[in-house]
Write an enzyme that holds these catalytic residues in place. Structure first.
Site, mmCIF file in Angstrom:
data_model
loop_
_atom_site.group_PDB
_atom_site.id
_atom_site.type_symbol
_atom_site.label_atom_id
_atom_site.label_comp_id
_atom_site.label_asym_id
_atom_site.label_seq_id
_atom_site.Cartn_x
_atom_site.Cartn_y
_atom_site.Cartn_z
ATOM 1 N N GLU A 81 0.857 -1.181 0.000
ATOM 2 C CA GLU A 81 0.000 0.000 0.000
ATOM 3 C C GLU A 81 0.899 1.239 0.000
ATOM 4 O O GLU A 81 1.803 1.345 0.835
ATOM 5 C CB GLU A 81 -0.903 -0.012 1.234
ATOM 6 C CG GLU A 81 -1.612 1.286 1.545
ATOM 7 C CD GLU A 81 -2.548 1.728 0.433
ATOM 8 O OE1 GLU A 81 -2.401 2.866 -0.037
ATOM 9 O OE2 GLU A 81 -3.420 0.920 0.043
ATOM 10 N N ASN A 89 -9.879 4.221 -0.379
ATOM 11 C CA ASN A 89 -11.265 4.688 -0.351
ATOM 12 C C ASN A 89 -12.180 3.726 0.391
ATOM 13 O O ASN A 89 -13.200 4.132 0.951
ATOM 14 C CB ASN A 89 -11.793 4.873 -1.783
ATOM 15 C CG ASN A 89 -11.394 6.201 -2.372
ATOM 16 O OD1 ASN A 89 -11.129 7.153 -1.662
ATOM 17 N ND2 ASN A 89 -11.331 6.266 -3.685
ATOM 18 N N GLY A 94 -19.020 3.798 2.853
ATOM 19 C CA GLY A 94 -20.105 3.545 3.802
ATOM 20 C C GLY A 94 -20.419 2.087 4.055
ATOM 21 O O GLY A 94 -21.253 1.766 4.906
ATOM 22 N N ARG A 348 -27.537 7.580 -9.234
ATOM 23 C CA ARG A 348 -26.705 8.707 -8.841
ATOM 24 C C ARG A 348 -26.525 9.734 -9.957
ATOM 25 O O ARG A 348 -26.474 10.930 -9.703
ATOM 26 C CB ARG A 348 -25.341 8.177 -8.382
ATOM 27 C CG ARG A 348 -25.444 7.398 -7.082
ATOM 28 C CD ARG A 348 -24.142 6.731 -6.718
ATOM 29 N NE ARG A 348 -24.259 6.116 -5.400
ATOM 30 C CZ ARG A 348 -23.260 5.459 -4.796
ATOM 31 N NH1 ARG A 348 -22.102 5.336 -5.411
ATOM 32 N NH2 ARG A 348 -23.442 4.936 -3.608
ATOM 33 N N GLU A 494 -11.858 -0.561 -8.488
ATOM 34 C CA GLU A 494 -12.004 0.693 -9.217
ATOM 35 C C GLU A 494 -10.861 0.951 -10.183
ATOM 36 O O GLU A 494 -10.946 1.853 -11.023
ATOM 37 C CB GLU A 494 -12.136 1.858 -8.229
ATOM 38 C CG GLU A 494 -12.730 3.110 -8.837
ATOM 39 C CD GLU A 494 -12.918 4.244 -7.838
ATOM 40 O OE1 GLU A 494 -13.188 5.373 -8.284
ATOM 41 O OE2 GLU A 494 -12.790 3.993 -6.612
#
Length: 533
Positions: A81, A89, A94, A348, A494
Site C-alpha cells: 500500500e 477509499n 459507507g 446517482r 475501481e
C-alpha cells in the site's frame, strides 16, 4: 432540452473528451514506454531483492479479498500500500453491499434475480457496461458475501433499498464503514501468514522476453506528499527494490478522483472546483503507469458524482450516510421554489444532474437543495450517525415545517403545499410526478408527520471513476496492442473499467471489488501452479 437531448449532448462531449484522452495517452507513450525496464532486464540486469508467489497492490476491498483468497490457496502473498495507512477509499466507504438472493432477502420475502440485478446496473450505466463482468458480479456476489462473513466480517440485520435498485438488496457491516470489511479480511490473511506493507509504491512492472509480468519495481519507505499542489510524479522518495513474482501481480489500486488535473483532462464536462469524497491517495499514478505499459483502458472519461454530499463538510462525510434514509423516506426540495425536483431514489447520475440543474439562482449564487425527513425517516440509520451529523452542523433539526421555511427562506406556502402533496403520494403508495418508489419503514408509512424534522443541504461531489484498465471475466488485464491477456497481470476494483458503464449503481462497488479480487487471486494462483508444475 429533454433528457434524451441532454444525454446525447453529454455523449458528444464525452466522445470529444475520449479523443482528447487518446491524444494524451499517445503523448504519455511517446514520452517513453516503461516496458523497456523489463525488457532490458531480460532476467539478467535485475537483482531480485525478494520473491513472492502473489503480489497484491492496494489494500481496499479488492486487494483485501485477493489477499485472503491467495493465502487460503497456500500462496506466499504480499500486499503493498503506497499510503501510510491501509484501506484507501474502502476505509472511508459507507460499507453498502448489494447482493442478489441473500439470506436477508429470503428472510424478508424479497423476490429478486440475477437478471433484475443486471437490468438495474445496465440502466444506471446507460448500457455501456460489459455484460460478462456484470453477470459475474451478480452471480458471485452472495457467495462472496458469505466468504467475508466466514472471515470475520459482521453485518447488521437491516436490508436497505438503494436508489436505482428495483428491490431492497443492500446490507451493511455493523458500523457504516468499509473498514469493517477490509480490516477483518486483512487480519484473517495476516493470521495465516500473509504479509502487508505500507509506504510501498509500485513504480513499474518487470516483464520477461515474452511480455509476461514476472516482477515489480517498487519503492519502499515511500513518503506520500499530502500537499495537493505537488505533482505525484515529482515525488522521488523511497528506496528502490525489485520483487520477483511467480504467480501474478494483482492491481487493486483504485480510482483517480482526487487527481483533478487528470480528472478534467479525461472528462472536461465535469464542473471545476467540486469537492471529492475520496482519500488523498486516489491519484492517477497507477493508471498512468499502466497506460505507459500499453495496457488497454475503457471508459476513462466516465466519472461519477455522488448526489448526497453536503457543502457543510469536506469529503465523504456524514451526509452520505444520512442520505440513505432521508432520500428513501423523505423529500428533496429546491430552495428557490420550495418544491420537489427529482426522484429521490433515482440512480446517482440522474440525481446529480438534477441537483446541478437547480443549485444556482439567477445571479449565479449557490442555493443548495434541501433533503428533509422526519423522526421515523431518521430512524433508518443509527442514532450515533444522526448525532454526529448534528454535532458537525451538517444536519439541522427543526420542530416544525414552518421553521424550515423560515430558516432557509423557502416560499412558505408553496413548500407547505408541496409537503402535503408528497404526503398524499406516500399514502397512495405511488408518486405520479417523479415515479419515486414508495417504501414503508417497519410496516409504517413515512408521511413527514412525526417531528422533529431533519434537514441537510445536498451537493454532488466527485466520487467514483467508472473507467480503468480493461479486463476479462478472469480478471486478466488486456494488452492494448494484442487485445489479449497479459500473462501474470490481473486487476480488480475501481482500477478496472467496464463493469459500471456511464454511472455506477449505488452499493454495487463492494461486490464488484470483492468478486473480482477473489477471481484475480484465483488466476494468479493457477498461474503459479502452472509455472511450477
Amino acid at each position: 432540452m429533454n433528457l434524451s437531448d441532454k444525454l446525447n449532448r453529454r455523449t458528444m462531449l464525452k466522445t470529444a473528451a475520449a479523443a482528447s484522452m487518446t491524444l494524451m495517452v499517445d503523448d504519455v507513450l511517446a514520452a517513453g514506454v516503461s516496458k523497456t525496464i523489463g525488457n532490458a532486464a531480460n532476467n539478467q540486469g535485475i537483482q531480485w531483492d525478494e520473491e513472492w508467489d502473489v503480489l497484491v497492490v492496494g489494500s481496499g476491498f479488492a486487494g483485501s479479498a485477493a489477499f485472503c483468497e491467495a493465502i487460503d490457496a497456500g500462496a506466499k502473498t504480499l500486499m503493498i500500500e503506497k499510503m501510510p495507512v491501509l484501506g484507501g477509499n474502502s476505509a472511508i466507504n459507507g460499507g453498502a453491499f448489494s447482493i442478489v438472493n441473500s439470506s436477508y432477502q429470503k428472510r424478508d420475502g424479497v423476490v429478486d434475480s440475477v437478471e433484475l440485478y443486471m437490468k438495474d446496473i445496465f440502466k444506471a450505466g446507460l448500457n455501456l457496461n460489459d455484460p460478462a463482468l456484470v453477470e459475474m458480479i451478480a452471480r458471485k456476489g452472495n457467495e462472496t458475501f458469505e466468504f467475508t462473513r466466514a472471515r470475520g466480517v459482521v453485518y447488521r440485520k437491516d436490508l436497505g433499498w438503494f436508489g436505482g435498485h428495483s428491490v431492497p438488496r443492500t446490507v451493511w457491516p455493523t458500523i457504516n464503514s468499509g473498514g469493517k470489511i477490509t480490516i477483518p479480511l486483512q487480519e484473517w490473511g495476516q493470521s495465516r501468514g500473509g504479509v502487508i506493507r505500507t509506504r510501498v509504491l509500485l513504480d513499474d512492472f518487470v516483464f520477461d522476453e515474452n511480455g509476461a509480468v514476472i516482477g515489480a519495481k517498487v519503492r519502499e519507505e515511500y513518503q506520500f506528499n499530502f500537499d495537493k499542489k505537488a505533482k505525484e510524479e515529482d515525488n522521488k522518495t523511497g528506496v528502490t527494490k525489485y520483487y520477483r513474482v511467480k504467480g501474478g501481480v494483482i492491481m487493486c489500486t483504485g480510482g483517480f478522483a482526487y487527481d483533478p488535473e487528470f480528472v478534467y483532462e479525461v472528462d472536461p464536462t465535469i464542473p471545476r472546483g467540486l469537492d471529492c469524497t475520496n482519500h488523498l491517495g486516489a491519484t492517477a499514478q497507477a493508471i498512468k503507469m499502466m497506460i505507459r505499459n500499453e495496457i488497454d483502458t475503457v471508459h476513462l472519461n466516465w466519472i461519477q458524482l455522488g448526489p448526497w454530499g453536503s457543502p457543510d463538510e469536506k469529503g465523504f462525510g456524514i451526509a452520505a450516510i444520512f442520505a440513505i434514509p432521508s432520500f428513501t423516506y423523505g423529500m428533496a426540495v429546491d430552495v428557490k421554489t420550495g418544491k420537489r425536483f427529482m426522484n429521490e431514489l433515482a440512480d446517482r447520475r440522474i440525481r446529480s444532474d438534477a441537483i446541478m440543474k437547480v443549485w444556482k439562482d439567477a445571479q449565479g449564487n449557490f442555493t443548495y437543495p434541501l433533503v428533509i425527513c422526519d423522526t421515523i425517516g431518521a430512524s433508518g440509520t443509527t442514532k450515533e450517525n444522526v448525532e454526529r451529523g448534528i454535532h458537525k452542523g451538517v444536519i439541522k433539526v427543526f420542530n416544525t415545517l414552518e421553521e424550515i421555511a423560515d430558516y432557509y427562506k423557502l416560499p412558505k406556502e408553496d413548500f407547505l403545499a408541496e409537503v402535503e402533496k408528497f404526503r398524499g403520494y406516500v399514502k397512495e403508495g405511488k408518486d405520479p410526478e417523479f415515479n419515486k418508489p414508495i417504501t414503508k419503514y417497519k410496516g409504517e408509512d413515512v408521511t413527514l408527520t412525526k417531528p422533529p424534522y431533519y434537514v441537510f443541504r445536498a451537493v454532488p461531489k466527485l466520487h467514483h471513476c467508472m473507467g480503468g484498465v480493461r479486463i476479462n471475466v478472469k480478471a486478466q488485464v488486456i494488452s492494448k496492442n494484442t487485445q489479449g491477456p497479459i500473462p501474470g497481470l490481473f486487476a480488480a476494483g475501481e482500477a478496472v473499467g467496464g463493469s459500471h458503464g456511464a454511472s455506477r449503481l449505488g452499493s454495487c462497488a463492494i461486490p464488484d471489488c470483492l468478486v473480482f479480487g477473489r477471481i484475480a487471486a484465483q488466476g494468479a494462483v493457477a498461474n503459479l501452479k502452472k509455472s511450477v508444475g
